[in-house]
Enzyme design. Sequence first.
Site, PDB file in Angstrom:
ATOM      1  N   HIS A 106       0.797  -1.230   0.000  1.00 19.28           N
ATOM      2  CA  HIS A 106       0.000   0.000   0.000  1.00 19.28           C
ATOM      3  C   HIS A 106       0.834   1.287   0.000  1.00 19.28           C
ATOM      4  CE1 HIS A 106      -3.526  -2.367   0.270  1.00 19.28           C
ATOM      5  NE2 HIS A 106      -3.601  -2.513   1.570  1.00 19.28           N
ATOM      6  N   HIS A 180      -9.693   2.145   0.315  1.00 20.56           N
ATOM      7  CA  HIS A 180      -9.663   1.043   1.277  1.00 20.56           C
ATOM      8  C   HIS A 180     -10.764   1.178   2.337  1.00 20.56           C
ATOM      9  CE1 HIS A 180      -7.930  -2.289   3.384  1.00 20.56           C
ATOM     10  NE2 HIS A 180      -6.871  -2.318   2.611  1.00 20.56           N
ATOM     11  N   GLU A 320     -11.761  -3.385  -2.879  1.00 19.52           N
ATOM     12  CA  GLU A 320     -10.735  -2.452  -3.345  1.00 19.52           C
ATOM     13  C   GLU A 320     -10.513  -2.704  -4.836  1.00 19.52           C
ATOM     14  OE1 GLU A 320      -7.239  -3.201  -0.675  1.00 19.52           O
ATOM     15  OE2 GLU A 320      -8.735  -4.358   0.380  1.00 19.52           O
TER      16      GLU A 320
HETATM   17  C1  GLA Z   1      -5.363  -5.143   1.953  1.00 19.20           C
HETATM   18  C2  GLA Z   1      -4.518  -6.360   1.953  1.00 19.20           C
HETATM   19  C3  GLA Z   1      -4.627  -7.035   3.272  1.00 19.20           C
HETATM   20  C4  GLA Z   1      -4.271  -6.110   4.405  1.00 19.20           C
HETATM   21  C5  GLA Z   1      -5.125  -4.872   4.323  1.00 19.20           C
HETATM   22  C6  GLA Z   1      -4.717  -3.835   5.320  1.00 19.20           C
HETATM   23  O1  GLA Z   1      -6.660  -5.410   1.794  1.00 19.20           O
HETATM   24  O2  GLA Z   1      -4.833  -7.227   0.902  1.00 19.20           O
HETATM   25  O3  GLA Z   1      -3.804  -8.165   3.297  1.00 19.20           O
HETATM   26  O4  GLA Z   1      -2.917  -5.758   4.330  1.00 19.20           O
HETATM   27  O5  GLA Z   1      -5.052  -4.312   3.059  1.00 19.20           O
HETATM   28  O6  GLA Z   1      -4.723  -4.335   6.609  1.00 19.20           O
END
Ligand code: GLA
Length: 354
Positions: A106, A180, A320
């Site tokens: 991210h 997110h 997402e």
């Molecule tokens: C995304 C990832 C997860 C986790 C979240 C944040 O969705 O795929 O594995 O890292 O973000 O906690």
Amino acid sequence: MSIETKVFGVTKNGETVHSYTLTGKNGFAVTLIDFGATVKNIIAPDRKGELADVVCGYDRLSDYEDADGYQGAVVGRFGNRIGKGRFTLEGKDYTLYCNDNTNHLHGGRVGFSHRVWQTEIRESGDADRVIFSLVSPDGDEGYPGTLRVTVEYCLADGCELVISYRATTDKTTVLNLTNHTYFNLAGFDSGDVLEHMLYLDADRFVETDAELIPTGRVLPVLDTPMDFRTTKPIGRDFDLTYEPLKLAGGYDHCMVFTDTLHDPIKSPRAIVTEPKSGRTLTMYTSLPCVQFYSANFMSNPDFPFKGGYTQKKQHAFCLETENMPDSMNHEGFTDCVLKAGEEFTSVTVYRFGN
Ligand code: GLA
């Protein structure tokens, strides 16, 4: 329709953060903050007209700064993981900051989710907009190219949140921008989401290893718990003996939409219904995939949600919209490269009903 601006807090670096509340019809309202271009609240009516906040998040700005989980934020430059934080682009090797075991997640140490964005407000009769923008300098978190990004949130039709992303660069780079937000259509403080009914127009998913890094294989969902092409409760096949679910501790997979010749405006890629309240979320997107995440890591007792509600695993889900994670490192994965002179655009719509 209207937009109300307030001061939400001051960051540890002394930057003032604002909240913007866009109000639609029947009590529907969305509150955004310029820290992370974050969705902080979505108030939506149920079938009796009763309102609930259907997204997780915090009361305090410091929790958005300190907690992991990326609650409601825009993540970037690259949503999801890049294995070992490494890739090669136009013959040059790049190494990014690794903030998730030995991998990049991210956007790195201070991704777009943890920056204060510039804000422009545009009010109009039937569609109010908040436009967030930022400039990510060349070399930011290890990525090449100066990236200029705008994320526009538009409240349309009184119950629809339209998120439009745009980006340009002055040098070839990679990007994967997403939002997110963690949804719970019964209300973020109402328990787990395993009884929510989900339809997902995805016939394949990206296989990942124990660190959630793509193996390079894209597998069919047919005859597996990953198949949501016929609507079913999220928890119906929540079987942690099935290897992909076991490795991720639940759903946390890049689901690949069924075809590429699809009209994103006409047919939804996801429909979620919460049976008790009757609230629905219908998602449209121009992107080829969605990370369907059942909030398996959402369990940090130090960061209670709004009103003091303790966060718990599987008490929300994320949709997402994205390109494939780690895509620059796998042949045949979706394209995440942006060149100077090109413009990246994508649109995702979350439409609420009851
Ligand atoms: C995304 C990832 C997860 C986790 C979240 C944040 O969705 O795929 O594995 O890292 O973000 O906690």
